[in-house]
Write a protein that holds these residues in place. Structure first.
Motif, PDB file in Angstrom:
ATOM      1  N   GLU A  63     -66.281 -11.153  32.528  1.00  0.00           N
ATOM      2  CA  GLU A  63     -64.887 -10.767  32.739  1.00  0.00           C
ATOM      3  C   GLU A  63     -63.929 -11.344  31.692  1.00  0.00           C
ATOM      4  O   GLU A  63     -62.826 -10.830  31.519  1.00  0.00           O
ATOM      5  CB  GLU A  63     -64.448 -11.183  34.147  1.00  0.00           C
ATOM      6  N   THR A  64     -64.349 -12.394  30.994  1.00  0.00           N
ATOM      7  CA  THR A  64     -63.457 -13.015  29.997  1.00  0.00           C
ATOM      8  C   THR A  64     -63.541 -12.322  28.635  1.00  0.00           C
ATOM      9  O   THR A  64     -62.717 -12.587  27.761  1.00  0.00           O
ATOM     10  CB  THR A  64     -63.787 -14.510  29.817  1.00  0.00           C
ATOM     11  N   LEU A  65     -64.526 -11.458  28.443  1.00  0.00           N
ATOM     12  CA  LEU A  65     -64.670 -10.761  27.160  1.00  0.00           C
ATOM     13  C   LEU A  65     -63.820  -9.491  27.128  1.00  0.00           C
ATOM     14  O   LEU A  65     -63.377  -8.992  28.158  1.00  0.00           O
ATOM     15  CB  LEU A  65     -66.132 -10.409  26.896  1.00  0.00           C
ATOM     16  N   GLU A  66     -63.643  -8.952  25.930  1.00  0.00           N
ATOM     17  CA  GLU A  66     -62.881  -7.715  25.768  1.00  0.00           C
ATOM     18  C   GLU A  66     -63.542  -6.593  26.566  1.00  0.00           C
ATOM     19  O   GLU A  66     -64.760  -6.412  26.501  1.00  0.00           O
ATOM     20  CB  GLU A  66     -62.841  -7.320  24.288  1.00  0.00           C
ATOM     21  N   PRO A  67     -62.762  -5.804  27.312  1.00  0.00           N
ATOM     22  CA  PRO A  67     -63.342  -4.678  28.048  1.00  0.00           C
ATOM     23  C   PRO A  67     -63.923  -3.633  27.093  1.00  0.00           C
ATOM     24  O   PRO A  67     -63.303  -3.292  26.085  1.00  0.00           O
ATOM     25  CB  PRO A  67     -62.148  -4.103  28.826  1.00  0.00           C
ATOM     26  N   MET A  68     -65.104  -3.130  27.428  1.00  0.00           N
ATOM     27  CA  MET A  68     -65.752  -2.112  26.612  1.00  0.00           C
ATOM     28  C   MET A  68     -64.870  -0.874  26.455  1.00  0.00           C
ATOM     29  O   MET A  68     -64.784  -0.282  25.379  1.00  0.00           O
ATOM     30  CB  MET A  68     -67.083  -1.717  27.240  1.00  0.00           C
ATOM     31  N   HIS A  69     -64.204  -0.460  27.541  1.00  0.00           N
ATOM     32  CA  HIS A  69     -63.377   0.741  27.481  1.00  0.00           C
ATOM     33  C   HIS A  69     -62.303   0.616  26.401  1.00  0.00           C
ATOM     34  O   HIS A  69     -62.064   1.560  25.638  1.00  0.00           O
ATOM     35  CB  HIS A  69     -62.729   1.013  28.843  1.00  0.00           C
ATOM     36  N   ALA A  70     -61.640  -0.536  26.342  1.00  0.00           N
ATOM     37  CA  ALA A  70     -60.579  -0.744  25.345  1.00  0.00           C
ATOM     38  C   ALA A  70     -61.155  -0.713  23.932  1.00  0.00           C
ATOM     39  O   ALA A  70     -60.570  -0.124  23.014  1.00  0.00           O
ATOM     40  CB  ALA A  70     -59.875  -2.074  25.604  1.00  0.00           C
ATOM     41  N   ARG A  71     -62.320  -1.320  23.776  1.00  0.00           N
ATOM     42  CA  ARG A  71     -62.967  -1.366  22.458  1.00  0.00           C
ATOM     43  C   ARG A  71     -63.378   0.036  22.000  1.00  0.00           C
ATOM     44  O   ARG A  71     -63.141   0.420  20.848  1.00  0.00           O
ATOM     45  CB  ARG A  71     -64.186  -2.288  22.538  1.00  0.00           C
ATOM     46  N   LEU A  72     -63.988   0.806  22.903  1.00  0.00           N
ATOM     47  CA  LEU A  72     -64.431   2.153  22.552  1.00  0.00           C
ATOM     48  C   LEU A  72     -63.244   3.075  22.270  1.00  0.00           C
ATOM     49  O   LEU A  72     -63.275   3.871  21.324  1.00  0.00           O
ATOM     50  CB  LEU A  72     -65.289   2.732  23.672  1.00  0.00           C
ATOM     51  N   GLN A  73     -62.192   2.970  23.059  1.00  0.00           N
ATOM     52  CA  GLN A  73     -61.019   3.812  22.830  1.00  0.00           C
ATOM     53  C   GLN A  73     -60.403   3.518  21.462  1.00  0.00           C
ATOM     54  O   GLN A  73     -60.032   4.443  20.730  1.00  0.00           O
ATOM     55  CB  GLN A  73     -59.973   3.596  23.923  1.00  0.00           C
ATOM     56  N   ARG A  74     -60.301   2.236  21.122  1.00  0.00           N
ATOM     57  CA  ARG A  74     -59.739   1.857  19.820  1.00  0.00           C
ATOM     58  C   ARG A  74     -60.578   2.438  18.678  1.00  0.00           C
ATOM     59  O   ARG A  74     -60.034   2.942  17.696  1.00  0.00           O
ATOM     60  CB  ARG A  74     -59.684   0.331  19.718  1.00  0.00           C
ATOM     61  N   LYS A  75     -61.896   2.401  18.834  1.00  0.00           N
ATOM     62  CA  LYS A  75     -62.777   2.926  17.791  1.00  0.00           C
ATOM     63  C   LYS A  75     -62.658   4.445  17.674  1.00  0.00           C
ATOM     64  O   LYS A  75     -62.616   4.987  16.561  1.00  0.00           O
ATOM     65  CB  LYS A  75     -64.229   2.532  18.076  1.00  0.00           C
TER      66      LYS A  75
END
Length: 259
Positions: free
Chosen positions: A108-120
């Protein structure tokens, strides 16, 4: 400091072996925050009792941002498979067990995958904006989980040292859905061999109970995110096939409604 010649090189960094330590020297185009950001992820994995090289320090080496970590002596599973293809299934099963162990960790402390994928996806150059919007919408409807996902899991990021296998290169780690992580591995393997990719997916589904369909549902999203990485050895036309297939499926569903 004379650290010699790199033993490996990638898009973001050069890797050196110096005095029984690994020094990862980041390339100058990256933000100064990158080494600490990556080190934080690797420390999290290490502290989660996964087999991961320990981070020893984050500092400048010869004026360049660097991570210094424990050296793990051994061969990657990729090298071992290349030496003996008859052991492919054995090493695939070994790697899948490790990947499933990673996915048991709450992150839970790491960057959410959804945010990372959307940015990419939004950063992909040359991809039609309507397709980007469609993919971002699809992403928003996908399962939200907070499991640790490696983000670049494959044979060459696994080092066999004696009876243990260490997981390296945590720069793409995030908190997300394991099925997306598996889909990424599948797509990476298809670049090398469709047979290896299909065997990997078959074995993973048998071990995990997941279906092929629910894993490949992530394919257009993962393929689009991969496009943003501009990897020289990657075939962008191959990735576009996953995206175009999704768009055709979307259009077909619209036509069915209109009929």
């Amino acid at each position: 400091m004379d650290i010699g010649e790199p033993i490996a090189s990638g898009n973001t960094a050069n890797i050196y072996l110096y005095e029984n330590q690994i020094i990862k020297v980041f390339k100058e185009h990256l933000p100064s925050t990158e080494p600490n950001y990556e080190a934080q992820k690797q420390r999290f994995a290490f502290e989660s009792n996964l087999r991961v090289p320990n981070i020893l320090d984050v500092k400048k080496v010869n004026g360049k941002q660097s991570i210094i970590m424990e050296y793990v002596k051994g061969k990657t599973l990729g090298e071992l498979v290349a030496d003996n293809m008859e052991q492919l299934e054995f090493f695939l099963e070994m790697s899948i067990d490790i990947q499933m162990d990673i996915h048991t960790v709450l992150a839970e402390t790491l960057e959410p995958m959804h945010a990372r994928l959307q940015r990419k996806i939004e950063a992909v150059k040359g991809l039609d904006e309507k397709i980007k919007m469609s993919l971002v919408k699809k992403l928003s409807l996908m399962t939200v989980e907070n499991k640790l996902c490696h983000g670049d899991f494959h044979f060459y990021n696994l080092i066999k040292s004696g009876d243990e296998v260490f997981i390296i290169d945590w720069v793409d780690a995030s908190a997300g859905d394991p099925r997306a992580d598996v889909c990424r591995t599948y797509i990476l393997y298809t670049q090398v061999s469709t047979d290896i990719a299909e065997l990997y997916l078959k074995l993973y589904c048998e071990k995990s109970g997941c279906s092929r369909k629910e894993i490949l549902e992530w394919a257009p999203i993962i393929a689009a995110a991969r496009l943003s990485e501009n990897v020289a050895t990657e075939d962008s036309h191959r990735l576009m096939k996953y995206i175009v297939m999704e768009e055709h499926k979307h259009e077909s569903s619209i036509f069915r409604v209109l009929e």
